[in-house]
Write an enzyme that holds these catalytic residues in place. Sequence first.
Site, mmCIF file in Angstrom:
data_model
loop_
_atom_site.group_PDB
_atom_site.id
_atom_site.type_symbol
_atom_site.label_atom_id
_atom_site.label_comp_id
_atom_site.label_asym_id
_atom_site.label_seq_id
_atom_site.Cartn_x
_atom_site.Cartn_y
_atom_site.Cartn_z
ATOM 1 C CG ASN A 55 -33.629 -6.192 103.393
ATOM 2 O OD1 ASN A 55 -32.951 -6.659 103.669
ATOM 3 N ND2 ASN A 55 -35.188 -6.383 103.025
ATOM 4 C CB ALA A 74 -37.231 -9.036 108.837
ATOM 5 C CB CYS A 133 -41.536 -7.576 96.446
ATOM 6 S SG CYS A 133 -41.494 -7.136 98.353
ATOM 7 C CB SER A 188 -32.027 -15.193 101.132
ATOM 8 O OG SER A 188 -32.078 -14.010 101.225
#
Lengths: 452, 452
Positions: free
Chosen positions: A305, A11, A42, A38
Amino acid sequence: MRIIVIGGVAAGAKAAAKARRADPNNEIIIYQDEAEVSYSACGLPYVISGVIDNERKVVIRQPEDFAKDGIQVLIRHRVIEIDTIKQQINVKNLQTNTDTVVAYDRLILATGARPIVPAIEGITLEGVLTLRNITDLARFKTLLTAIQPIQAVIIGAGYIGLELAESFHELNIKTTIVEKAVRILPKFDPEMAQPVHDHLLENQVELMLGDGLAKLHGDNGRVTAVETESGKILAADLVVVAIGVRPNVELAKIAGIELGPTGAIAVDSRMETRTPGIFAAGDCCESVNRITGAPIWMPLGDIANLQGRVAGENAAGGNAHFPGVFGTAIFKTFKLTVAITGLSEQVAQESGFDPISIVMAGSDRARYYPGKQGFSLKLIASRKDGRLLGAQVIGQGSADKMIDIIATALLGKLTCYDLENADLAYSPPFSPVLSPIIVAAGILNSQLTQLV
Amino acid sequence: MRIIVIGGVAAGAKAAAKARRADPNNEIIIYQDEAEVSYSACGLPYVISGVIDNERKVVIRQPEDFAKDGIQVLIRHRVIEIDTIKQQINVKNLQTNTDTVVAYDRLILATGARPIVPAIEGITLEGVLTLRNITDLARFKTLLTAIQPIQAVIIGAGYIGLELAESFHELNIKTTIVEKAVRILPKFDPEMAQPVHDHLLENQVELMLGDGLAKLHGDNGRVTAVETESGKILAADLVVVAIGVRPNVELAKIAGIELGPTGAIAVDSRMETRTPGIFAAGDCCESVNRITGAPIWMPLGDIANLQGRVAGENAAGGNAHFPGVFGTAIFKTFKLTVAITGLSEQVAQESGFDPISIVMAGSDRARYYPGKQGFSLKLIASRKDGRLLGAQVIGQGSADKMIDIIATALLGKLTCYDLENADLAYSPPFSPVLSPIIVAAGILNSQLTQLV
C-alpha cells in the site's frame, strides 16, 4: 494521459486510487487476471477459520466502486506482453480468450507474488493447496465443504503456515507442520522462536523440523499422504504448500525491465523501474532496508500500500518518494503475537554490526492491575554507538505496541540512551510505570556505559 | 558516603534503588512521613472501585525489601529542616515526636506534591476527601465502609476526577463533577475533549461546568451538600476535592534551594538542584519540555521514576542525564482511553508555532476483522517544516499504541513525511493495512506539499 495498472489487489488498487486523486484528468485502467480486485490477502486465514464469517468481507472495493472514481477495472484480463518501445501492452480477455493491444503513457506493475510450488510427484492431486489469493480461497472453501478434512499437513513453518495451523485447529483438523529448516521462524533469533515452537506443541500442532516434502501420495486423484525427504509417510487429506513466495516478474523480465539482486523488480525511491515511465509497487518489486541500505524484498500488504501510493502519485506526474523498510512484520498464531522489526541479532552480525542485546519479560499493565498479559521482548543495538538495530516480541498483551514503538525509534535512528528516556504513556491499565521498552533500553545503555 | 532520600513513594524509592546499584558502598537512608513507601498512587482509583481487589497490591516494596538491598527506610519520619551549609537535616519521628539531626553527603529531595485544598467553609467536614496518597486511600476506605455514600460531588474535571467518576459509578454512587473551567480536559483541544464530555453524560455523570466550589454544608460534622459559586446547592455525602496538585517545596524553599518558574524545584539535566550535592526528582521538581525548551511541571509517576533513576545514579557519583519530557499523559475513564503527547494545537500556537492539524477516526484492526474498536486521533505538526508537534487520542482499542508511536516520533524529531513512511506492524488482528497514524501523517504531509 493513459495510466495502465497491471494487477489490482493491494499495490495496484492503491496506485490507481492515488493516481486518480493526484490528477483527475488521466485515463486509468486496471487489468486484473482474477475475478476480484482490491481484497485483503492477509485476511484469508481468518476466512478459513471462520473468525471472519463472510468471505465477501475481505473484498474492500468492487470494480463499480473504482468506476465511480473514474478508474476502469477489467477483471479476468491477463496482460501477456509489454512492449516498452511502442509503449503498449497485449491483454488477453480470459473469458473470451481474445487478445487486445492497448497503448499506455505510464505503466504501473503490481503483479504481486505467487507461492513456490515444487514440481514433485503428486503436486497436482486434489487436496493439495496454496493460500495466496482469493482464487485459492475459493478452492479451500470448496474442499473444506466437500471433504471435511481431518488430517492436514502444512509444508513450511512461515507465517502463513502458522496462521493456518491456528485456522485448522479452529476447524478441528489435526495438523502437522513439515519444515525443512531445523527450526521455525528463521527470521527470528532462536531464543525468540522457541516459545512459539512450544506454543504450537501445546496446541496439538505437530512439528517435523529438518525435513522436507519429497512427494505426495494419492488415491483416485485425491491426496492421501505426504512423504518426506527422510522417508516418513504422513497421512493427510489436506496438504498446504506454504514454503514461501516469489515475485511475479516474468512479464517484466521478458519486456526487458531490470530485476534487482533479490530477484524482484528494481525500482528507485520514486518506485520507477529502470525503464522510464514504468513504475512498480508491491510484492513484485524490491525495497531498500533502511538500516543496512541493502536491497530487500518484503512482500507484505502494508508495504504494498505504501509503495502503491508513491507509484500512483508519480505515474500521475508527482514526485513522491518511498524511503524503504525496516523489515517490520507481525502475525498471530493461537494466542501468541509474533512480531519483529529491524535486524535480528543474527542478521545484524551478518550485516557487519557488533550487536548487543537483551531479552526480558514484559507486561502490558501495572503489575497489580487485573487482566495483565505478558510477552518476551528482545532489543538489539549496536555496540559502537548504541544505535538501535531491531526488536522481536513474542507473547500477548501489548506486544504489537512494543514493536511499533521500536519501529518508530528505528525511523528516528534513536539510540538506547534516547529510548531509555522516551516519554511513553503510563497509567495502570495501559502500561507498567516504566514501559518494558524503557527498561530494556536502560539495561542495554548501562551495558554500553560500562564498556566505555 | 551517606545519601539521604526525603520521600519514598516513586522517585525516592527509585532513586535509592538506583544509587544502591550504582555503588554498593554508600549508606542510603529513606525518610518517609507516611506509613508506607514504594506504592503506586496511580493505582488508588482502582482500589476504590474494587477493580484492584486488595489495597496491599499497590504497595510495591516493603521497608524490609529495601533493607535486604542495604537501604534503610524510616517510615513515619518527617524531615522538618535542611541545613545546606552544615549538610544535615532535622528529622521528626512522628511516632515518638522526637527530633534528630542527621548529616548527609548527598541529599535527594523526593517530597512529591499534594492536592490543592481551598480554605473554604466546611472543608474539614467528615466526608470531604482528596485522593493523592495511601493515607488518603485509608480515609476513603473507612468512609466508604462507614457510610456507604449515595451521592458524590467531585470538584475538578482533571484526570483524577474523571478516574474517580468511573470508580464511583462502579460503586453505584451517583456523581456530579463541578469544574470551574467551561470545559473538561483543558490540556486537550476542545474537539477532542467533547467526546469525553459526552461519554461521561452517557454514563450518568452530571457535569456542572463554569462553576466552582464556594462552601460545604454539614450536619453533625459530616458533609451534606456542596454550594457552588453560582449559588447552586448539590446534596452530597461524599465530596472529593480534585482541582489539582502543587509541589511540596516548602522544605526546600526554606533551606534556600532554588525553585523554578513553575514553582517546583529547579534542577539541571543531572537532576541536581542549584545547591550542589542536593538532587531532586519526581513531583517536587521541574522538567524541561523537549519541544519548546521551556520549564514544565509534569507530576506523573513514570516521569518520577525516570527522574529518580537519574538522581540516584548521580547522587552515587554517576553522570546520567534526564533530557526532559514531551508532556505525554494517559488515563481511562469508563470505556474511553484519553491520551495526549506533545503540544496541543492551542499550546503550539501559544508557543509560537504555526500548527496544522488533522482529526480522523481510526481503528485497531482491519475493517473486516471482528471485535475492532475505534478512536479519534488528532495529529499536529508545524507548517514551517512539517515537524510533528503532538497528538491526542480519545477512544478505545489501540489508542494507547497510537500515542506511544507519536511520543517516539517526537523523540526522533520526525516530520509528517517521515511518519507517513513508518514501517509499522500490520496484520489484520493488530491494525488496518495502513495504520491510522500513517494515514493522518500522509494527510498532513499532502497539505504541506500543496502549500509549497
